[in-house]
Design an enzyme around this catalytic site. Sequence first.
Site, PDB file in Angstrom:
ATOM      1  CE  LYS A   1      27.182  80.391 -29.418  1.00 52.46           C
ATOM      2  NZ  LYS A   1      26.324  81.459 -28.849  1.00 52.46           N
ATOM      3  CG  ASN A   2      23.107  79.486 -29.024  1.00 51.92           C
ATOM      4  OD1 ASN A   2      24.032  80.005 -28.394  1.00 51.92           O
ATOM      5  ND2 ASN A   2      22.769  79.866 -30.240  1.00 51.92           N
TER       6      ASN A   2
ATOM      7  NE  ARG B   1      22.381  90.409 -26.761  1.00 49.84           N
ATOM      8  CZ  ARG B   1      21.837  91.511 -26.259  1.00 49.84           C
ATOM      9  NH1 ARG B   1      22.577  92.585 -26.117  1.00 49.84           N
ATOM     10  NH2 ARG B   1      20.571  91.536 -25.908  1.00 49.84           N
TER      11      ARG B   1
ATOM     12  CB  CYS C   1      24.939  92.879 -30.091  1.00 48.57           C
ATOM     13  SG  CYS C   1      25.192  91.546 -31.195  1.00 48.57           S
TER      14      CYS C   1
ATOM     15  NE  ARG D   1      21.519  89.375 -30.005  1.00 50.42           N
ATOM     16  CZ  ARG D   1      22.376  88.373 -29.772  1.00 50.42           C
ATOM     17  NH1 ARG D   1      23.661  88.564 -29.901  1.00 50.42           N
ATOM     18  NH2 ARG D   1      21.921  87.194 -29.400  1.00 50.42           N
ATOM     19  N   PRO D   2      17.285  93.877 -27.946  1.00 49.11           N
ATOM     20  CG  PRO D   2      15.140  94.433 -28.678  1.00 49.11           C
ATOM     21  CD  PRO D   2      16.483  94.013 -29.169  1.00 49.11           C
TER      22      PRO D   2
ATOM     23  CG  ASP E   1      11.227  94.311 -25.601  1.00 50.06           C
ATOM     24  OD1 ASP E   1      12.270  93.943 -26.165  1.00 50.06           O
ATOM     25  OD2 ASP E   1      10.110  94.257 -26.143  1.00 50.06           O
TER      26      ASP E   1
ATOM     27  CG  ASP F   1      22.607  81.544 -34.661  1.00 54.03           C
ATOM     28  OD1 ASP F   1      22.609  82.791 -34.745  1.00 54.03           O
ATOM     29  OD2 ASP F   1      22.251  80.937 -33.632  1.00 54.03           O
TER      30      ASP F   1
ATOM     31  CB  ILE G   1      16.243  86.812 -36.916  1.00 58.06           C
ATOM     32  CG1 ILE G   1      15.469  85.659 -37.560  1.00 58.06           C
ATOM     33  CG2 ILE G   1      16.317  86.692 -35.397  1.00 58.06           C
ATOM     34  CD1 ILE G   1      14.241  85.213 -36.878  1.00 58.06           C
TER      35      ILE G   1
ATOM     36  NE  ARG H   1      31.253  84.972 -27.823  1.00 54.73           N
ATOM     37  CZ  ARG H   1      30.119  85.571 -28.196  1.00 54.73           C
ATOM     38  NH1 ARG H   1      30.150  86.523 -29.098  1.00 54.73           N
ATOM     39  NH2 ARG H   1      28.975  85.236 -27.666  1.00 54.73           N
TER      40      ARG H   1
END
Length: 435
Positions: free
Chosen positions: A22-23, A93, A117, A122-123, A125, A322, A344, A414
């Site tokens: 997925k990622n 996201r 989230c 969950r920035p 920047d 995860d 994390i 998902r």
Amino acid sequence: MDKLVIEGGARLDGAVGICGAKNSVLPVMAAALLAEQPLRIPNAPQLHDVGTMAVLLRELGASVERYADGGVEICAEGPLSDKAPWETVRKMRASICVLGPLLARQGRADVSLPGGCVFGVRPIDVHLKGFEALGAKVRVEHGFIVAEAPKGGLRGAEVFLGTAFGSSVTGTANVLMAAVLAQGRTVIHYAACEPEVEDLCRCLVAMGAKIDGIGSPMLTIDGVAKLGGATHAVIPDRIEAGTYLSAGAMTGGRVRVTGMRPVHLSAYLDRMREAGVPFECGADWVETQPYAGTAPAGAGAFPPRPRPTDVTTQTYPGFPTDLQAQWMAQMCFADGVSVINEVIYPDRYMHVAELARLGAQVRRQGTTAIVQGKPSLSGAKVMASDLRASAALVLAGLAAQGKTEVYRVYHSDRGYEKIEQRLIGLGAKITRTKE
Ligand code: EPU
């Protein structure tokens, strides 16, 4: 909405093949925006998130074909829109991954902020810092990130992408995708080394990008004027693989997970070894083994308890966040106390309260969870709050005594393709029904 109903206690036995990650597939799909020719991904998993990314790419003007065999072909011939609407971005996201490609290809991107989230802030920047280093002007306006390249396009630069929590996976992906079409050389320092980032690099190289240092924390990118089409199969999903291995271990079964890359799960397999879980490993498979002296498969016997084993989540090659929820589910049955440290995402503990409904004893203190293992848990109705929490609840339900009902299973859809069918294939007693 669907729920999963699990009759716990069945010892799993059999083989399960792993889908494309997925990622990996989400940023790779976004990378298709960088070229006018088609990008084909022959092994895109059938996941809700892949569907959401397809919707977003179509909204941006690309064509997306999904084939019955699981393949996806995306063609962003143009003209493209540069506006990614809130209605789609808010669902996932990873939608933020279109920012870099749009900025590079169109010179402008207008992407809704992905928002909060369930497991904390969950920035983004460092994504923005990276674009600014390449010369873009970035501002947040009416809930949208508006990024504009300077006249003449993005320019290569030295970029440091570390965050207070280490490197950023999608931050690296986004800035990398912007840099491949920038003029001159970009060096990304503190790039994420996750296999999914390496996979994206390989896809971009197949499309014509020039990237050195792939898989390392320093990526050197020499910008090119154009990228072309390619065919790129994404890597197997290491988190899906770890989840099914935990299912085998927690039921004391012989579960062979095939089509995976054990090297991508080194930290997890090290913890399995430490926990005393018997398993064998080949080039592209891992198989959990029944504990010596347990009853045959299907007898409903519970396996001996694993040794309590601590984990701290880390960026790759450390233990993945995860798999933290799934590991907690496993340690709920351990013969003693385990300490889990989530650094994390310090708030990624939504599963704790739901595991408690099954009788688990978990105490949270700041970023740490202290898990007092028990010989057994008892089935109950539980609510999934996010993707990996839902996997943890399914695992706990498989190993608990009696019936567990996991509500809001759309979270699991998902990121896990046909989870109940795969588990049924391994002998689990699990059905999907309407809530
Ligand atoms: N961070 C910042 N600033 C940023 C970006 C990140 O401070 O600009 C912080 C985050 O708050 C976090 C840490 O850096 O503490 C790492 O976040 P990262 O950016 O790496 O996360 P991500 O790219 O948004 C991806 C995966 C997640 C996975 C994390 C960590 C995708 C689509 N998502 O998210 O996957 O948990 O990396 O490995 O690749 C999941 O699959 O269930 C999932 C949530």
